[in-house]
Design a protein around this motif. Structure first.
Motif, PDB file in Angstrom:
ATOM      1  N   ILE A  86      -4.538  -4.076  -9.362  1.00 46.49           N
ATOM      2  CA  ILE A  86      -4.328  -2.880  -8.531  1.00 46.49           C
ATOM      3  C   ILE A  86      -2.839  -2.703  -8.257  1.00 46.49           C
ATOM      4  O   ILE A  86      -2.288  -1.599  -8.395  1.00 46.49           O
ATOM      5  CB  ILE A  86      -5.111  -2.993  -7.205  1.00 46.49           C
ATOM      6  N   ASN A  87      -2.170  -3.790  -7.877  1.00 42.33           N
ATOM      7  CA  ASN A  87      -0.725  -3.730  -7.624  1.00 42.33           C
ATOM      8  C   ASN A  87       0.053  -3.340  -8.875  1.00 42.33           C
ATOM      9  O   ASN A  87       0.969  -2.510  -8.824  1.00 42.33           O
ATOM     10  CB  ASN A  87      -0.220  -5.084  -7.112  1.00 42.33           C
ATOM     11  N   ASP A  88      -0.309  -3.957 -10.000  1.00 41.91           N
ATOM     12  CA  ASP A  88       0.414  -3.698 -11.255  1.00 41.91           C
ATOM     13  C   ASP A  88       0.194  -2.271 -11.750  1.00 41.91           C
ATOM     14  O   ASP A  88       1.090  -1.661 -12.339  1.00 41.91           O
ATOM     15  CB  ASP A  88      -0.031  -4.689 -12.336  1.00 41.91           C
ATOM     16  N   THR A  89      -1.000  -1.743 -11.515  1.00 40.10           N
ATOM     17  CA  THR A  89      -1.340  -0.406 -12.019  1.00 40.10           C
ATOM     18  C   THR A  89      -0.839   0.707 -11.109  1.00 40.10           C
ATOM     19  O   THR A  89      -0.282   1.706 -11.582  1.00 40.10           O
ATOM     20  CB  THR A  89      -2.873  -0.266 -12.182  1.00 40.10           C
ATOM     21  N   GLY A  95      -1.451  -1.060  -3.072  1.00 37.34           N
ATOM     22  CA  GLY A  95      -2.045  -2.362  -2.764  1.00 37.34           C
ATOM     23  C   GLY A  95      -2.134  -2.589  -1.266  1.00 37.34           C
ATOM     24  O   GLY A  95      -3.147  -3.079  -0.756  1.00 37.34           O
ATOM     25  N   ASP A  96      -1.081  -2.206  -0.553  1.00 34.77           N
ATOM     26  CA  ASP A  96      -1.090  -2.330   0.911  1.00 34.77           C
ATOM     27  C   ASP A  96      -2.174  -1.450   1.527  1.00 34.77           C
ATOM     28  O   ASP A  96      -2.835  -1.841   2.492  1.00 34.77           O
ATOM     29  CB  ASP A  96       0.273  -1.936   1.488  1.00 34.77           C
ATOM     30  N   ARG A  97      -2.359  -0.262   0.964  1.00 37.03           N
ATOM     31  CA  ARG A  97      -3.399   0.643   1.474  1.00 37.03           C
ATOM     32  C   ARG A  97      -4.788   0.045   1.274  1.00 37.03           C
ATOM     33  O   ARG A  97      -5.681   0.219   2.109  1.00 37.03           O
ATOM     34  CB  ARG A  97      -3.309   1.997   0.768  1.00 37.03           C
ATOM     35  N   VAL A  98      -4.968  -0.654   0.168  1.00 39.00           N
ATOM     36  CA  VAL A  98      -6.253  -1.311  -0.098  1.00 39.00           C
ATOM     37  C   VAL A  98      -6.511  -2.396   0.948  1.00 39.00           C
ATOM     38  O   VAL A  98      -7.619  -2.498   1.499  1.00 39.00           O
ATOM     39  CB  VAL A  98      -6.275  -1.909  -1.521  1.00 39.00           C
ATOM     40  N   LEU A  99      -5.493  -3.198   1.245  1.00 38.03           N
ATOM     41  CA  LEU A  99      -5.642  -4.255   2.252  1.00 38.03           C
ATOM     42  C   LEU A  99      -5.986  -3.663   3.617  1.00 38.03           C
ATOM     43  O   LEU A  99      -6.886  -4.146   4.312  1.00 38.03           O
ATOM     44  CB  LEU A  99      -4.349  -5.071   2.351  1.00 38.03           C
ATOM     45  N   LYS A 100      -5.264  -2.602   3.986  1.00 44.39           N
ATOM     46  CA  LYS A 100      -5.527  -1.952   5.272  1.00 44.39           C
ATOM     47  C   LYS A 100      -6.902  -1.291   5.279  1.00 44.39           C
ATOM     48  O   LYS A 100      -7.608  -1.315   6.292  1.00 44.39           O
ATOM     49  CB  LYS A 100      -4.429  -0.927   5.574  1.00 44.39           C
ATOM     50  N   GLY A 101      -7.279  -0.714   4.137  1.00 41.04           N
ATOM     51  CA  GLY A 101      -8.589  -0.077   4.031  1.00 41.04           C
ATOM     52  C   GLY A 101      -9.719  -1.073   4.176  1.00 41.04           C
ATOM     53  O   GLY A 101     -10.739  -0.793   4.819  1.00 41.04           O
ATOM     54  N   PHE A 102      -9.531  -2.258   3.593  1.00 41.39           N
ATOM     55  CA  PHE A 102     -10.553  -3.306   3.703  1.00 41.39           C
ATOM     56  C   PHE A 102     -10.767  -3.700   5.163  1.00 41.39           C
ATOM     57  O   PHE A 102     -11.907  -3.792   5.638  1.00 41.39           O
ATOM     58  CB  PHE A 102     -10.150  -4.531   2.884  1.00 41.39           C
ATOM     59  N   VAL A 103      -9.679  -3.931   5.888  1.00 38.06           N
ATOM     60  CA  VAL A 103      -9.787  -4.334   7.292  1.00 38.06           C
ATOM     61  C   VAL A 103     -10.408  -3.221   8.128  1.00 38.06           C
ATOM     62  O   VAL A 103     -11.252  -3.475   8.996  1.00 38.06           O
ATOM     63  CB  VAL A 103      -8.403  -4.732   7.853  1.00 38.06           C
ATOM     64  N   TYR A 152     -10.879   5.592  -2.215  1.00 35.61           N
ATOM     65  CA  TYR A 152      -9.684   5.646  -1.379  1.00 35.61           C
ATOM     66  C   TYR A 152      -8.595   6.466  -2.056  1.00 35.61           C
ATOM     67  O   TYR A 152      -8.390   6.373  -3.270  1.00 35.61           O
ATOM     68  CB  TYR A 152      -9.170   4.227  -1.106  1.00 35.61           C
ATOM     69  N   LEU A 153      -7.895   7.252  -1.247  1.00 36.05           N
ATOM     70  CA  LEU A 153      -6.781   8.037  -1.767  1.00 36.05           C
ATOM     71  C   LEU A 153      -5.647   7.119  -2.195  1.00 36.05           C
ATOM     72  O   LEU A 153      -5.265   6.206  -1.468  1.00 36.05           O
ATOM     73  CB  LEU A 153      -6.265   9.003  -0.699  1.00 36.05           C
ATOM     74  N   ILE A 154      -5.114   7.357  -3.372  1.00 39.71           N
ATOM     75  CA  ILE A 154      -3.954   6.608  -3.842  1.00 39.71           C
ATOM     76  C   ILE A 154      -2.682   7.237  -3.290  1.00 39.71           C
ATOM     77  O   ILE A 154      -1.743   6.562  -2.892  1.00 39.71           O
ATOM     78  CB  ILE A 154      -3.920   6.588  -5.389  1.00 39.71           C
ATOM     79  N   ASP A 155      -2.674   8.567  -3.256  1.00 39.83           N
ATOM     80  CA  ASP A 155      -1.513   9.316  -2.791  1.00 39.83           C
ATOM     81  C   ASP A 155      -2.014  10.500  -1.969  1.00 39.83           C
ATOM     82  O   ASP A 155      -2.859  11.270  -2.437  1.00 39.83           O
ATOM     83  CB  ASP A 155      -0.694   9.806  -3.993  1.00 39.83           C
ATOM     84  N   PRO A 159      -4.984  14.452  -3.723  1.00 37.16           N
ATOM     85  CA  PRO A 159      -6.349  14.196  -3.244  1.00 37.16           C
ATOM     86  C   PRO A 159      -7.365  14.004  -4.363  1.00 37.16           C
ATOM     87  O   PRO A 159      -8.458  13.485  -4.132  1.00 37.16           O
ATOM     88  CB  PRO A 159      -6.670  15.451  -2.416  1.00 37.16           C
ATOM     89  N   ASP A 160      -7.008  14.421  -5.582  1.00 39.38           N
ATOM     90  CA  ASP A 160      -7.919  14.270  -6.711  1.00 39.38           C
ATOM     91  C   ASP A 160      -7.870  12.858  -7.304  1.00 39.38           C
ATOM     92  O   ASP A 160      -8.754  12.455  -8.061  1.00 39.38           O
ATOM     93  CB  ASP A 160      -7.563  15.280  -7.805  1.00 39.38           C
ATOM     94  N   GLN A 161      -6.843  12.105  -6.947  1.00 38.16           N
ATOM     95  CA  GLN A 161      -6.657  10.763  -7.512  1.00 38.16           C
ATOM     96  C   GLN A 161      -7.141   9.722  -6.506  1.00 38.16           C
ATOM     97  O   GLN A 161      -6.536   9.519  -5.456  1.00 38.16           O
ATOM     98  CB  GLN A 161      -5.178  10.531  -7.846  1.00 38.16           C
ATOM     99  N   LYS A 162      -8.254   9.069  -6.830  1.00 36.61           N
ATOM    100  CA  LYS A 162      -8.850   8.118  -5.898  1.00 36.61           C
ATOM    101  C   LYS A 162      -9.098   6.768  -6.567  1.00 36.61           C
ATOM    102  O   LYS A 162      -9.176   6.677  -7.789  1.00 36.61           O
ATOM    103  CB  LYS A 162     -10.158   8.678  -5.330  1.00 36.61           C
ATOM    104  N   LEU A 163      -9.221   5.755  -5.735  1.00 33.01           N
ATOM    105  CA  LEU A 163      -9.360   4.381  -6.207  1.00 33.01           C
ATOM    106  C   LEU A 163     -10.579   3.729  -5.568  1.00 33.01           C
ATOM    107  O   LEU A 163     -10.863   3.941  -4.390  1.00 33.01           O
ATOM    108  CB  LEU A 163      -8.097   3.589  -5.838  1.00 33.01           C
ATOM    109  N   GLN A 164     -11.291   2.951  -6.351  1.00 32.57           N
ATOM    110  CA  GLN A 164     -12.382   2.133  -5.827  1.00 32.57           C
ATOM    111  C   GLN A 164     -12.008   0.665  -5.993  1.00 32.57           C
ATOM    112  O   GLN A 164     -11.321   0.298  -6.949  1.00 32.57           O
ATOM    113  CB  GLN A 164     -13.685   2.415  -6.580  1.00 32.57           C
ATOM    114  N   PHE A 165     -12.435  -0.168  -5.058  1.00 29.01           N
ATOM    115  CA  PHE A 165     -12.220  -1.607  -5.221  1.00 29.01           C
ATOM    116  C   PHE A 165     -13.447  -2.354  -4.722  1.00 29.01           C
ATOM    117  O   PHE A 165     -14.261  -1.813  -3.969  1.00 29.01           O
ATOM    118  CB  PHE A 165     -10.955  -2.073  -4.491  1.00 29.01           C
ATOM    119  N   THR A 166     -13.575  -3.584  -5.166  1.00 27.09           N
ATOM    120  CA  THR A 166     -14.712  -4.415  -4.766  1.00 27.09           C
ATOM    121  C   THR A 166     -14.207  -5.725  -4.173  1.00 27.09           C
ATOM    122  O   THR A 166     -13.018  -6.046  -4.246  1.00 27.09           O
ATOM    123  CB  THR A 166     -15.636  -4.711  -5.963  1.00 27.09           C
TER     124      THR A 166
END
Length: 208
Positions: A86-89, A95-103, A152-155, A159-166
């Motif tokens: 996720i960070n590399d891509t 990546g920080d948004r993913v961490l905050k989103g998880f919490v 989750y929104l990447i930017d 708004p059309d660009q979203k990310l999923q994580f597990t």
């Protein structure tokens, strides 16, 4: 002379009353500031979860208390899947948004007295007081499903660009003769199995 004395006494009482009121406000302010400092010292600056130091203190207290008062306590060791990718891509901001989103998801998912901490990097530890292993693994599996269904929104400007994580989760329950290391160790072993058998799942210590 008596009336003059009464006047002096009244003036002194008024001054004392104002002084007490001022001191009371200062005490309340100092207490509030102290609570803010303590909260900051125990919190992870990025995510708002408890930090590693707070977790270490909490779990040590739980293990020591367990020797005197026996009640269920389960531990979830959680690791965000493919976080480096996720960070590399998408970059570290995402990546920080993913961490905050998880919490944020966890705070809405778990109870107010459950203890959510950032253990390190993309790994989190969650203590579930009063919850036996069977219920804890059920909740962990439900969390996996809930997170996988989110986008989750990447930017904010895209708004059309979203990310999923597990997330992968290992679950253990505190035993009578446990140490901190043995309690965490079983959850870590279960997490290892979850990561190496497909990810996006919760595994109990009894399965690992």
């Amino acid at each position: 002379e008596v009336s003059q004395m009464k006047k002096i006494i009244q003036e002194k009482q008024q001054k004392d009353s104002k002084r007490i009121e001022t001191l009371s406000k200062e005490v309340v302010s100092l207490k509030s500031n102290l609570e803010e400092v303590q909260a900051a010292a125990n919190s992870d600056a990025l995510t708002g979860a408890y930090n590693r130091m707070a977790f270490d203190t909490k779990i040590q207290w739980c293990v020591e208390r367990n020797a005197v008062i026996r009640e269920p306590l389960s531990l979830l060791m959680c690791d965000i899947d493919d976080f480096k990718k996720i960070n590399d891509t998408y970059g570290h901001i995402t990546g920080d948004r993913v961490l905050k989103g998880f919490v944020l998801e966890c705070k809405g998912f778990f109870r107010s007295d459950d203890f959510i901490a950032r253990y390190g990097g993309e790994e989190f530890a969650i203590l579930l007081p009063g919850m036996p292993l069977k219920k804890a693994i059920k909740r962990a599996k439900e969390l996996c499903v809930a997170l996988a269904a989110k986008q989750y929104l990447i930017d904010a400007n895209r708004p059309d660009q979203k990310l999923q994580f597990t997330v992968s989760i290992g679950v253990s329950e505190l035993r009578k003769d446990d140490t901190v290391d043995s309690f965490i160790g079983r959850a870590d072993q279960a997490l290892y199995r979850a990561k190496h058998s497909g990810k996006n799942q919760a595994v109990s210590e009894k399965e690992s």
